[in-house]
Design a protein around this motif. Structure first.
Motif, PDB file in Angstrom:
ATOM      1  N   CYS A 123      22.875  56.574  37.072  1.00 61.38           N
ATOM      2  CA  CYS A 123      22.428  55.458  36.233  1.00 61.38           C
ATOM      3  C   CYS A 123      22.966  55.627  34.825  1.00 61.38           C
ATOM      4  O   CYS A 123      22.833  56.692  34.230  1.00 61.38           O
ATOM      5  N   ALA A 170      21.871  53.997  32.271  1.00 63.56           N
ATOM      6  CA  ALA A 170      20.812  53.807  31.261  1.00 63.56           C
ATOM      7  C   ALA A 170      20.125  55.143  30.986  1.00 63.56           C
ATOM      8  O   ALA A 170      20.367  56.135  31.681  1.00 63.56           O
ATOM      9  N   SER A 171      19.258  55.150  29.979  1.00 60.02           N
ATOM     10  CA  SER A 171      18.645  56.430  29.590  1.00 60.02           C
ATOM     11  C   SER A 171      17.183  56.229  29.206  1.00 60.02           C
ATOM     12  O   SER A 171      16.783  56.552  28.096  1.00 60.02           O
ATOM     13  N   CYS A 172      16.404  55.676  30.121  1.00 59.80           N
ATOM     14  CA  CYS A 172      14.983  55.430  29.837  1.00 59.80           C
ATOM     15  C   CYS A 172      14.269  56.767  29.618  1.00 59.80           C
ATOM     16  O   CYS A 172      14.437  57.703  30.421  1.00 59.80           O
ATOM     17  N   PHE A 221      11.267  57.783  29.962  1.00 61.52           N
ATOM     18  CA  PHE A 221      10.225  58.214  30.910  1.00 61.52           C
ATOM     19  C   PHE A 221      10.808  58.590  32.261  1.00 61.52           C
ATOM     20  O   PHE A 221      10.081  59.005  33.162  1.00 61.52           O
ATOM     21  N   CYS A 222      12.125  58.445  32.444  1.00 61.37           N
ATOM     22  CA  CYS A 222      12.709  58.536  33.783  1.00 61.37           C
ATOM     23  C   CYS A 222      13.128  59.964  34.119  1.00 61.37           C
ATOM     24  O   CYS A 222      13.847  60.608  33.361  1.00 61.37           O
ATOM     25  N   PHE A 226      14.330  60.463  37.302  1.00 58.92           N
ATOM     26  CA  PHE A 226      15.054  60.199  38.549  1.00 58.92           C
ATOM     27  C   PHE A 226      16.559  60.113  38.322  1.00 58.92           C
ATOM     28  O   PHE A 226      17.350  60.601  39.117  1.00 58.92           O
ATOM     29  N   ALA A 227      16.953  59.527  37.185  1.00 61.56           N
ATOM     30  CA  ALA A 227      18.358  59.178  36.995  1.00 61.56           C
ATOM     31  C   ALA A 227      19.237  60.374  36.643  1.00 61.56           C
ATOM     32  O   ALA A 227      18.811  61.307  35.956  1.00 61.56           O
ATOM     33  N   ASN A 252      17.369  51.491  42.786  1.00 60.93           N
ATOM     34  CA  ASN A 252      18.476  52.409  42.476  1.00 60.93           C
ATOM     35  C   ASN A 252      18.652  52.581  40.977  1.00 60.93           C
ATOM     36  O   ASN A 252      18.129  51.806  40.194  1.00 60.93           O
ATOM     37  N   GLY A 253      19.492  53.542  40.622  1.00 62.91           N
ATOM     38  CA  GLY A 253      20.004  53.614  39.266  1.00 62.91           C
ATOM     39  C   GLY A 253      21.053  52.520  39.041  1.00 62.91           C
ATOM     40  O   GLY A 253      21.494  51.857  39.990  1.00 62.91           O
ATOM     41  N   LEU A 254      21.436  52.359  37.783  1.00 61.19           N
ATOM     42  CA  LEU A 254      22.460  51.353  37.430  1.00 61.19           C
ATOM     43  C   LEU A 254      23.817  52.058  37.463  1.00 61.19           C
ATOM     44  O   LEU A 254      24.279  52.580  36.451  1.00 61.19           O
ATOM     45  N   LYS A 261      18.838  48.715  28.823  1.00 62.49           N
ATOM     46  CA  LYS A 261      18.859  47.964  30.085  1.00 62.49           C
ATOM     47  C   LYS A 261      18.233  46.600  29.806  1.00 62.49           C
ATOM     48  O   LYS A 261      17.951  46.278  28.653  1.00 62.49           O
TER      49      LYS A 261
HETATM   50  S1  SF4 Z   1      16.973  54.682  37.016  1.00 60.97           S
HETATM   51 FE1  SF4 Z   1      15.879  52.936  36.087  1.00 60.97          FE
HETATM   52  S2  SF4 Z   1      14.242  53.893  34.886  1.00 60.97           S
HETATM   53 FE2  SF4 Z   1      15.768  55.525  35.330  1.00 60.97          FE
HETATM   54  S3  SF4 Z   1      17.175  55.513  33.551  1.00 60.97           S
HETATM   55 FE3  SF4 Z   1      18.047  54.156  35.108  1.00 60.97          FE
HETATM   56  S4  SF4 Z   1      17.275  52.084  34.557  1.00 60.97           S
HETATM   57 FE4  SF4 Z   1      15.986  53.590  33.482  1.00 60.97          FE
END
Ligand code: SF4
Length: 390
Positions: A64, A66-68, A70-71, A73-74, A110-112, A191
């Motif tokens: 992914c 992005a860099s949220c 709280f995540c 998973f990515a 999924n991730g981006l 995102k």
């Molecule tokens: S997987 Fe979703 S929540 Fe996690 S960083 Fe990527 S966009 Fe954000």
């Protein structure tokens, strides 16, 4: 002084609650009285019926861009430790070989991923429809749909039309986080913003698709932000009407950049379920997602406004990456038992709340269960537990 009598009177008169009411509900110190009000609304809509489904989770890629904050998973790029993108064959095999013949839903987020072409996702869906055409494909968050639209130069409607042609049936609710820009800008600033998330869902609704919606709570947001979030969802529902279910998602604090924050307590979980039930008067279902709030709290939430427990799941990794210690899946029997033990009637549903089977309520008060039976049940709850859950 408690605002509950005044708010109860408004509800009895059929009046819609406003933002001030929502805030008063979040601030209400008497949790049980709040729960009673929400439970009355839940029973007015659904009686004792409590919904669940037989589903599986799938995450085709955790890569992914992005860099949220709280995540957990990515992974930022292919090749990074822990990064994984399934091949089509692996993904199709996971569905084809899923052991439950009663499986009705595949839920994928999924991730981006910056490197996968749009056709890759179309082929993924059409392959799944080939191997098990009866399984409903609930895939891609509003954030993913918006990402595809920007990346591949299409409108939300064009993205969804192509994915539907390939086999997409509906969308899950993930990615809403907190819609207010002051919070979203601090936890997920790269995102889809709140309006873009809602626009993607609105486009799906206009095409006749059902979707769900969520709220990630218990991190840096205030009660005001939560109320604002609920009002934005309610307004979207007034406009396009396709949300089936709202799912509050409790923040987990492991393996992400918000590790210093405490996680929401069971009281906060139950309060949030109750306020959601009362504020979202145009959304039929409120889900106590057992992976997010834990099995025990989710079971109690069935008396605080929730009417759905989600499903058997099996294979969730987003919450488990962030420290969730619940099992990786529950058996259908375990879900039925949890619902019965809460004094409710278990109803197996499909993704769009069509009834698969309504089961009888418990034949006797579950409080009278013998210790031996309870221990047997605990074993069955963990029968599918693996990996992070062990
Ligand atoms: S997987 Fe979703 S929540 Fe996690 S960083 Fe990527 S966009 Fe954000």
């Amino acid at each position: 002084m408690s605002a509950l009598p005044r708010i109860g009177a408004k509800l009895a008169a059929g009046e819609r609650l406003d933002g001030d009411d929502g805030l008063a509900l979040f601030m209400e110190p008497d949790l049980l009285a709040l729960g009673q009000l929400a439970n009355a609304e839940r029973e007015r809509r659904h009686g004792d019926r409590t919904f669940f489904n037989v589903n599986m989770r799938y995450e085709a890629t955790n890569v992914c861009e992005a860099s949220c904050s709280f995540c957990a998973f990515a992974k930022l790029e292919e090749g990074a430790p822990g990064a994984h993108t399934a091949t089509h064959e692996e993904a199709w095999k996971a569905l084809a070989e899923h052991p439950d013949p009663k499986l009705t839903e595949l839920h994928m987020v999924n991730g981006l991923h910056p490197g996968l072409p749009f056709e890759w996702y179309e082929q993924l869906l059409s392959g799944w429809k080939r191997v098990r055409p009866e399984v409903h494909l609930k895939c891609f968050t509003g954030v993913e749909i918006h990402y595809f639209a920007e990346k591949f130069g299409m409108s939300h409607t064009e993205v969804l039309t192509r994915l539907r042609a390939a086999g997409l049936d509906s969308m899950p609710g993930g990615g809403a986080e907190i819609l207010h820009p002051d919070v979203r800008g601090r936890i997920s600033n790269d995102k889809a913003d709140g309006e873009q998330y809602l626009a993607a869902h609105g486009a799906a609704h206009r095409l006749g698709m059902k979707t769900n919606c969520t709220m990630l709570y218990g991190h840096i947001e205030t009660f005001e932000h939560r109320v604002d979030h609920l009002l934005r969802l309610r307004a979207q529902q007034e406009e396009t009407g396709g949300f089936q279910c709202f799912i509050p998602l409790a923040f987990h604090n492991e393996n992400n950049s918000l590790q210093k924050l405490p996680e929401p307590t069971a009281v906060d979980d139950l309060r949030t379920i109750a306020v959601s039930r009362l504020m979202l008067d145009n959304i039929d279902h409120i889900k106590a997602y057992w992976v997010s709030m834990g099995i025990d709290t989710a079971q109690m939430a069935l008396r605080f406004g929730a009417d759905d427990l989600d499903g058997t799941i099996v294979g969730e990794s987003i919450y488990h990456s962030a420290g969730s210690t619940v099992p990786m899946g529950l058996t259908r029997d375990a879900l039925v038992r949890l619902i019965r033990e809460a004094g409710r009637i278990p109803v197996e549903r499909d993704t769009e709340y069509g009834i698969v089977e309504e089961l009888p309520r418990a034949a006797r008060p579950e409080a009278a269960m013998k210790v031996r039976e309870r221990n047997a049940e605990k074993k069955s709850l963990n029968v599918l537990s693996t990996g992070a859950a062990s």
